[in-house]
Scaffold this motif. Structure first.
Motif, PDB file in Angstrom:
ATOM      1  N   ARG A  29       0.801  -1.214   0.000  1.00  0.00           N
ATOM      2  CA  ARG A  29       0.000   0.000   0.000  1.00  0.00           C
ATOM      3  C   ARG A  29       0.840   1.272   0.000  1.00  0.00           C
ATOM      4  O   ARG A  29       0.369   2.318  -0.388  1.00  0.00           O
ATOM      5  CB  ARG A  29      -0.944   0.026   1.218  1.00  0.00           C
ATOM      6  CG  ARG A  29      -1.971  -1.077   1.212  1.00  0.00           C
ATOM      7  CD  ARG A  29      -3.195  -0.745   0.356  1.00  0.00           C
ATOM      8  NE  ARG A  29      -2.869  -0.454  -1.043  1.00  0.00           N
ATOM      9  CZ  ARG A  29      -2.962  -1.327  -2.039  1.00  0.00           C
ATOM     10  NH1 ARG A  29      -3.367  -2.535  -1.820  1.00  0.00           N
ATOM     11  NH2 ARG A  29      -2.662  -0.981  -3.271  1.00  0.00           N
ATOM     12  N   LYS A  94      -0.109   6.599   1.395  1.00  0.00           N
ATOM     13  CA  LYS A  94      -0.716   5.260   1.365  1.00  0.00           C
ATOM     14  C   LYS A  94      -1.691   5.206   0.198  1.00  0.00           C
ATOM     15  O   LYS A  94      -2.620   6.010   0.121  1.00  0.00           O
ATOM     16  CB  LYS A  94      -1.463   4.986   2.673  1.00  0.00           C
ATOM     17  CG  LYS A  94      -0.545   4.852   3.875  1.00  0.00           C
ATOM     18  CD  LYS A  94      -0.260   3.383   4.092  1.00  0.00           C
ATOM     19  CE  LYS A  94       0.878   3.155   5.066  1.00  0.00           C
ATOM     20  NZ  LYS A  94       0.886   4.006   6.228  1.00  0.00           N
ATOM     21  N   ASP A  96      -4.149   3.388  -0.551  1.00  0.00           N
ATOM     22  CA  ASP A  96      -5.587   3.194  -0.337  1.00  0.00           C
ATOM     23  C   ASP A  96      -6.249   4.389   0.343  1.00  0.00           C
ATOM     24  O   ASP A  96      -7.470   4.429   0.473  1.00  0.00           O
ATOM     25  CB  ASP A  96      -5.866   1.899   0.432  1.00  0.00           C
ATOM     26  CG  ASP A  96      -4.971   1.761   1.639  1.00  0.00           C
ATOM     27  OD1 ASP A  96      -4.111   2.645   1.831  1.00  0.00           O
ATOM     28  OD2 ASP A  96      -5.118   0.783   2.388  1.00  0.00           O
ATOM     29  N   GLU A  97      -5.444   5.369   0.793  1.00  0.00           N
ATOM     30  CA  GLU A  97      -6.050   6.570   1.367  1.00  0.00           C
ATOM     31  C   GLU A  97      -6.155   7.697   0.340  1.00  0.00           C
ATOM     32  O   GLU A  97      -6.675   8.770   0.642  1.00  0.00           O
ATOM     33  CB  GLU A  97      -5.233   7.049   2.578  1.00  0.00           C
ATOM     34  CG  GLU A  97      -5.359   6.093   3.760  1.00  0.00           C
ATOM     35  CD  GLU A  97      -4.328   6.404   4.835  1.00  0.00           C
ATOM     36  OE1 GLU A  97      -3.866   7.548   4.909  1.00  0.00           O
ATOM     37  OE2 GLU A  97      -3.979   5.462   5.574  1.00  0.00           O
ATOM     38  N   ASN A  99      -8.087   8.719  -2.269  1.00  0.00           N
ATOM     39  CA  ASN A  99      -9.352   8.296  -2.907  1.00  0.00           C
ATOM     40  C   ASN A  99     -10.334   9.452  -3.076  1.00  0.00           C
ATOM     41  O   ASN A  99     -11.516   9.291  -2.852  1.00  0.00           O
ATOM     42  CB  ASN A  99      -9.989   7.169  -2.092  1.00  0.00           C
ATOM     43  CG  ASN A  99     -10.098   7.539  -0.627  1.00  0.00           C
ATOM     44  OD1 ASN A  99      -9.831   8.675  -0.260  1.00  0.00           O
ATOM     45  ND2 ASN A  99     -10.498   6.603   0.195  1.00  0.00           N
ATOM     46  N   LYS A 102     -13.364   9.057  -7.404  1.00  0.00           N
ATOM     47  CA  LYS A 102     -13.953   7.725  -7.576  1.00  0.00           C
ATOM     48  C   LYS A 102     -15.372   7.876  -8.093  1.00  0.00           C
ATOM     49  O   LYS A 102     -15.929   8.973  -8.122  1.00  0.00           O
ATOM     50  CB  LYS A 102     -13.933   6.954  -6.258  1.00  0.00           C
ATOM     51  CG  LYS A 102     -14.696   7.632  -5.151  1.00  0.00           C
ATOM     52  CD  LYS A 102     -14.543   6.859  -3.869  1.00  0.00           C
ATOM     53  CE  LYS A 102     -15.030   7.672  -2.700  1.00  0.00           C
ATOM     54  NZ  LYS A 102     -14.494   7.270  -1.434  1.00  0.00           N
TER      55      LYS A 102
ATOM     56  N   LYS B 165      -1.875   8.435  -9.601  1.00  0.00           N
ATOM     57  CA  LYS B 165      -2.449   7.182 -10.102  1.00  0.00           C
ATOM     58  C   LYS B 165      -1.922   6.875 -11.499  1.00  0.00           C
ATOM     59  O   LYS B 165      -1.594   5.730 -11.815  1.00  0.00           O
ATOM     60  CB  LYS B 165      -3.975   7.291 -10.134  1.00  0.00           C
ATOM     61  CG  LYS B 165      -4.564   7.239  -8.742  1.00  0.00           C
ATOM     62  CD  LYS B 165      -6.064   7.290  -8.759  1.00  0.00           C
ATOM     63  CE  LYS B 165      -6.591   7.007  -7.366  1.00  0.00           C
ATOM     64  NZ  LYS B 165      -7.999   7.366  -7.231  1.00  0.00           N
TER      65      LYS B 165
END
Lengths: 103, 488
Positions: A29, A94, A96-97, A99, A102, B165
């Motif tokens: 991550r 990180k 996954d943080e 975000n 989306k 990303k």
């Protein structure tokens, strides 16, 4: 490259390293570690290229390795700059943080 | 092992002339932006425009025949020329659309234009590469510049997230692409596309080696990420939504065109003997890409995100022609990309014009009442939406017609049927934008007082391109056919 180790072994090792790198990208991550895994995949490719160049007795593969290393360095420069920017904005790297986007 | 001459000839310079001019212009802008005081750097965008025009003019140097430079590393055949022109148009329109936008968003420093020009150089080399080394370097030059461009709005958390990303997934995909190249090299002993073709023709036994099949699969993954084929499309909506709108337009058209150029060249020029292995995979990817792209686009509320899914779906349509794989299919890919570049840049430029500082007003519901307040802009938006949906007499309709008739001609009836059904589904979300534009009233007063003239010019050029390609497509289609001939 020692003569008594078959080229196939080198190809297998590089495939394994590549697979470990790919799995690392998918399961880790922390952005820095993900990036290290990508660098590992590129190194695995370099091993494949050098093995092939040695086996085929051609210089092209060795030449390609130099370009791959240069590109990896450029990618590292840009990537780490993006990570720094991200940390300044969000106080975390990180994966996954991260975000906001989306849907 | 043969040593080759290292002397650069005039022919070599002619072959890379557009890329050379763009690089030189980018370096000049970089120097100027270091010495010109802040606040007086508005002219740098015009320098970039001049650079692109000069690069296009440099194409007139040299004749029309197929030539190659640097021992076959870079090709200057009609195929490469066609894509160089498409990329030139895309770059020019992107920079023109940026002139007002960059000032509004506070990103009008020299580096912004320099990076667009460098990305454009990478795209041209990708389209012209006759060797895996050049294709890989072109891909990386393009990608690294665009990683930075996606995150160029440094204080905007969404822009930086998009860069993050795109960077991680782009670098990941590059590694797959590179491993594919390495395995093809290990089995054939060369990076040269013509050489690879020769080896596969002469030694048919190596075609079925596991190492070749693995290399092929890895190449498909690498290209799939760049073109945003399902299931390698995960990054697309996030990156397209977060990046500055001009850069989104550049990515949706330029990156796709360059990646498709390299894709077609590699698979049809270097690996046609492996077609039995890749054609089935492409069939499945085409269906998945069209269907997933269109269905998820139905529920989007943000227009940039909707156009991202729409661009995924369009990649699926292009892949239909790729699967068909005949001469007509190749020409329809080129025609589709040309049509797609006009309609997509046009649509994104309208989004730019109607947007507000800080990347606001990008929801589809924000477009309520545009039809009565800005009738001309709304008409342009209608043209682009009809074209993306594939309604005659627009470029999108002709492009889809060519693609699907190609599929039928090659015997892929189901693929054509699925494609047409998908176009019908897609009409829903494109027309929904127009319902907001024309039939919904908007609360509050109009926030926009003035439009940037250069961006308005982009809308006019794009609308003209869309209508011209839709009404008189045959000349362009014939050009596309001439460009592809040598590949088969």
């Amino acid at each position: 490259m020692p003569a008594d180790i078959p080229s196939l072994y080198f190809l297998i090792v590089s495939a394994l390293v590549f697979a470990i790198g790919a799995i690392g990208v998918l399961v880790r991550r922390n952005a820095i570690i993900i990036f290290m895994c990508i660098e590992m995949m590129l190194s695995a490719v370099n091993l494949t290229l050098i093995t092939a160049a040695h086996y085929l007795n051609s210089l092209d593969g060795v030449l390609m390795v130099f370009f791959v290393m240069t590109v990896a360095a450029a990618e590292a420069a840009v990537g780490l700059a993006i990570f720094v920017l991200l940390f300044r904005n969000r106080k975390t790297i990180k994966a996954d943080e991260i975000n906001l986007l989306k849907g | 092992m043969n040593l080759v001459t290292t002397q650069v000839t005039v022919m070599d310079l002619i072959v890379i002339a557009p890329a050379l001019v763009l690089t030189g212009c980018a370096l000049v802008i970089l120097l100027l932006s270091a010495f010109v005081p802040t606040g007086r750097r508005g002219f740098l965008g015009y320098c970039a425009v001049a650079g692109v025009v000069a690069a296009m003019a440099s194409l007139l140097w040299g004749n029309d025949g197929a030539q190659s430079g640097f021992n076959g590393m870079v090709q200057r055949d009609p195929f490469a020329l066609f894509f160089t022109v498409i990329i030139g148009i895309i770059t020019l329109l992107t920079i023109l659309a940026s002139l007002g936008y960059a000032r509004r968003e506070g990103i009008d420093f020299g580096e912004y234009y320099v990076l667009i020009l460098f990305a454009s150089v990478g795209m041209m080399l990708m389209a012209a590469g006759g060797n895996f080394l050049i294709i890989f370097l072109g891909l990386e030059v393009m990608s690294i510049a665009i990683y930075v461009l996606a995150g160029i709005m440094r204080d905007d958390a969404r822009s930086v997230e998009a860069a993050f990303k795109y960077f991680l997934l782009g670098a990941f995909a590059s590694a797959f692409f590179l491993y594919g190249i390495a395995l093809i090299y290990a089995s054939t002993g060369t990076f040269d596309l013509t050489g690879i073709n020769r080896v596969f023709t002469e030694q048919s036994s190596i075609r079925i080696l596991p190492i070749v099949i693995t290399g092929l699969a890895l190449l498909i993954v690498g290209f799939g990420f760049k073109i945003a084929l399902v299931p390698f499309h995960m990054w697309t909506p996030d990156v397209y939504e977060g990046a500055p709108t001009t850069i989104t337009a550049f990515m949706a058209t330029g990156v796709k065109a360059a990646a498709f150029a390299a894709f077609v060249r590699v698979f049809w020029h270097a690996l046609p003997q492996l077609q039995p292995y890749w054609v089935e995979i492409m069939w499945v990817l085409a269906v998945a890409t069209m269907t997933v792209g269109n269905i998820i686009a139905l529920v989007q509320t943000n227009i940039k995100r909707m156009l991202a899914y729409s661009s995924i779906a369009h990649a699926g349509y292009i892949l239909v022609a790729f699967v068909a794989g005949n001469q007509l299919g190749a020409a329809s890919i080129l025609f589709y990309l040309l049509a797609y570049c006009f309609m997509n840049i046009g649509a994104f430029t309208v989004v730019i014009l109607l947007g507000k500082k800080g990347e606001e007003r990008t929801l589809i519901s924000d477009y309520a009442g545009v039809g009565s307040r800005h009738p001309l802009l709304a008409a342009a938006m209608a043209i682009f939406m009809f074209s993306l949906a594939g309604v005659p007499p627009t470029a999108g309709f002709m492009a889809k017609l060519y693609v699907f008739s190609t599929a039928i001609q090659a015997g892929y009836y189901w693929l054509a049927v699925i494609g047409v059904l998908n176009s019908a589904v897609a009409a829903y979300y494109y027309l929904r934008v127009l319902i907001y534009v024309y039939f919904r009233e908007q609360e509050g007063e109009s926030p926009i007082t003035q439009f940037a003239p250069a961006a308005v010019l982009v809308v006019v050029i794009s609308a003209w391109g869309v209508l011209h390609l839709g009404v008189l497509p045959s000349a362009f289609f014939a050009m596309a056919q001439r460009s592809i001939q040598f590949l088969r």
